[in-house]
Design an enzyme around this catalytic site. Sequence first.
Site, PDB file in Angstrom:
ATOM      1  N   CYS A   1       1.830  52.549  65.357  1.00  0.00           N
ATOM      2  CA  CYS A   1       1.451  52.554  63.943  1.00  0.00           C
ATOM      3  C   CYS A   1       0.245  51.649  63.720  1.00  0.00           C
ATOM      4  O   CYS A   1       0.188  50.533  64.243  1.00  0.00           O
ATOM      5  CB  CYS A   1       2.618  52.091  63.080  1.00  0.00           C
ATOM      6  SG  CYS A   1       2.254  52.150  61.299  1.00  0.00           S
TER       7      CYS A   1
ATOM      8  N   CYS B   1       2.327  45.430  59.336  1.00  0.00           N
ATOM      9  CA  CYS B   1       3.550  44.877  58.721  1.00  0.00           C
ATOM     10  C   CYS B   1       4.115  43.783  59.626  1.00  0.00           C
ATOM     11  O   CYS B   1       4.397  44.029  60.803  1.00  0.00           O
ATOM     12  CB  CYS B   1       4.580  45.973  58.518  1.00  0.00           C
ATOM     13  SG  CYS B   1       3.944  47.395  57.596  1.00  0.00           S
TER      14      CYS B   1
ATOM     15  N   CYS C   1       7.405  44.434  61.724  1.00  0.00           N
ATOM     16  CA  CYS C   1       7.628  45.719  62.404  1.00  0.00           C
ATOM     17  C   CYS C   1       7.195  45.737  63.864  1.00  0.00           C
ATOM     18  O   CYS C   1       6.019  45.540  64.180  1.00  0.00           O
ATOM     19  CB  CYS C   1       6.906  46.829  61.652  1.00  0.00           C
ATOM     20  SG  CYS C   1       7.268  48.470  62.331  1.00  0.00           S
TER      21      CYS C   1
ATOM     22  N   CYS D   1      18.321  60.542  58.395  1.00  0.00           N
ATOM     23  CA  CYS D   1      17.055  59.993  57.919  1.00  0.00           C
ATOM     24  C   CYS D   1      16.066  59.981  59.072  1.00  0.00           C
ATOM     25  O   CYS D   1      16.339  59.368  60.109  1.00  0.00           O
ATOM     26  CB  CYS D   1      17.259  58.572  57.397  1.00  0.00           C
ATOM     27  SG  CYS D   1      18.503  58.464  56.091  1.00  0.00           S
TER      28      CYS D   1
ATOM     29  N   CYS E   1      16.737  62.961  54.767  1.00  0.00           N
ATOM     30  CA  CYS E   1      15.842  61.954  54.214  1.00  0.00           C
ATOM     31  C   CYS E   1      14.687  61.772  55.191  1.00  0.00           C
ATOM     32  O   CYS E   1      14.876  61.896  56.405  1.00  0.00           O
ATOM     33  CB  CYS E   1      16.585  60.634  53.998  1.00  0.00           C
ATOM     34  SG  CYS E   1      15.552  59.287  53.365  1.00  0.00           S
TER      35      CYS E   1
ATOM     36  N   CYS F   1      14.615  56.789  47.707  1.00  0.00           N
ATOM     37  CA  CYS F   1      15.303  55.717  48.427  1.00  0.00           C
ATOM     38  C   CYS F   1      14.272  54.612  48.619  1.00  0.00           C
ATOM     39  O   CYS F   1      13.264  54.821  49.293  1.00  0.00           O
ATOM     40  CB  CYS F   1      15.814  56.233  49.776  1.00  0.00           C
ATOM     41  SG  CYS F   1      16.589  54.970  50.816  1.00  0.00           S
TER      42      CYS F   1
ATOM     43  N   ARG G   1      22.514  50.394  50.023  1.00  0.00           N
ATOM     44  CA  ARG G   1      22.658  50.642  51.459  1.00  0.00           C
ATOM     45  C   ARG G   1      22.628  49.339  52.241  1.00  0.00           C
ATOM     46  O   ARG G   1      21.644  48.604  52.203  1.00  0.00           O
ATOM     47  CB  ARG G   1      21.547  51.579  51.941  1.00  0.00           C
ATOM     48  CG  ARG G   1      21.565  52.908  51.216  1.00  0.00           C
ATOM     49  CD  ARG G   1      20.592  53.914  51.803  1.00  0.00           C
ATOM     50  NE  ARG G   1      20.718  55.165  51.076  1.00  0.00           N
ATOM     51  CZ  ARG G   1      21.640  56.091  51.325  1.00  0.00           C
ATOM     52  NH1 ARG G   1      22.504  55.909  52.306  1.00  0.00           N
ATOM     53  NH2 ARG G   1      21.706  57.197  50.609  1.00  0.00           N
TER      54      ARG G   1
END
Length: 360
Positions: A54, A58, A61, A98, A130, A190, A262
Site C-alpha cells: 500500500c 498509516c 499499518c 469482509c 462487506c 461501517c 464491533r
Amino acid sequence: MNTMRHDWTKEEIIALYNKPLMDLLYEAASVHRQYHDPNIVQVSTLLSIKTGGCPEDCGYCPQAARYHTDIEGNDLMSVQQVKAQALRAKSSGSSRVCMGAAWRNVKDGPEFDQVLEMVRTINKLDMEVCCTLGMITENQAKRLAEAGLYAYNHNLDTSEEYYKEVISTRGYEDRLQTIDNVRKTNVTVCSGGIIGMGESVEDRAGMLVALASLSPQPESVPINALVAVEGTPMEDEKPVEIWEMIRMVATTRIVMPQTQVRLSAGRTQMSREGQAMCFFAGANSIFAGDKLLTTPNPDVNEDMKMFEMLGLIPQKPFTKKSQPQTVEAQDSEYAPLGEKPKWTRPGHSIERNLKASGKA
C-alpha cells in the site's frame, strides 16, 4: 429512554467515558437491551484479498510498502479462492465476509471488475458482503451496490485533530467524502477507529462525535485496539488496557444506540472475561478467523467455545437489513467512468513515520 442524537459534544462524551465504571456499564447495558438482543452477536470473517504494497503511510499499518514489517504480500485473489474462503467461513458460523484490499483508492479496471464478481459470488451464498478498498467515488459505490454489496468499511481511525499525527498521505475529508459516496446507495456504512495509538481520551471522544454526527449514523462501528507490529511507526506503543476497551465500547453504545458495535482487532490480548464485559457493555459483533488482514486473531473454535460458555448465539445474515439483489455484469446500469479523482495529499510530515520508513 435513549433517543437518537446527532448533536453530541466532545465534553458530553468525555463525561460519559469517565463515569464510574459500574454506572457506565449499567447505562450502556440498558441502552443495548433497548435496541438489541443482548445474547445475539454477529460473527464476521475478514479476508485480505490483496495484501501489502500500500502506498499510504498509516502509522499503525504493516501493509504500508514504506515500512519493513515482514508481511508477505499477495496479488489480488481469484474469485474461486474467495468463494472457497467464504464457504469455509459460512460453515464456521460467520454470516458476513469482509474483503480488504491494500489500496489507497479504487481504480476502474480489471481488478475492480474482479472484486465486483467476488461481491456477486458471496451475496449468492446468502452471506452479507462487506468491502474495504480505500477511497471510492459515487459511481464506484453504485457499481458495488448493484453487485450486491451489503456494507462498505471506511474507518475514520481517530479524531480529525489526531489524524494528522497518524497519516500524512490523505486527508480526513477524504474519509468523510467516501462515506458520503456510499450513502448515495443502499449500501450500509461501517466506520470506526483504533485506540491505543498514543491518542488522548479527548481524541477518542472526537472520533465518536464525528461518527455520531453523521445522519444516519453508521450501521456498524468497529472498535479496534492497536496491535503494535514491529517495523511500523507505532511498534513501541503499549497495549491498551482492557478497561479502556470496555469504556470505549460502552461509550460508543450509548452515543450510537442502534449501531452494531464491533469488537475488532486486539482480541488476542483480551481474556474471555474481558471480552464478556465488552459484550455486556454493548459489543454485538466480532471478527472470527486466525487473522484480521495481517494481525493475529483468536481461533474460531475458541470463539465458539466462548459463545457456548456465555450463552451467545451467532446472528443470522440479513437480520438488520434485507439482502441486496445482485445485478449481473452484463446487465449493469453503471459503466466504469475511468475517473481520476483528486484525493488529497496533505503534504505534512510525521516524524515517527519518516523514521520507520528510513529503517526499511
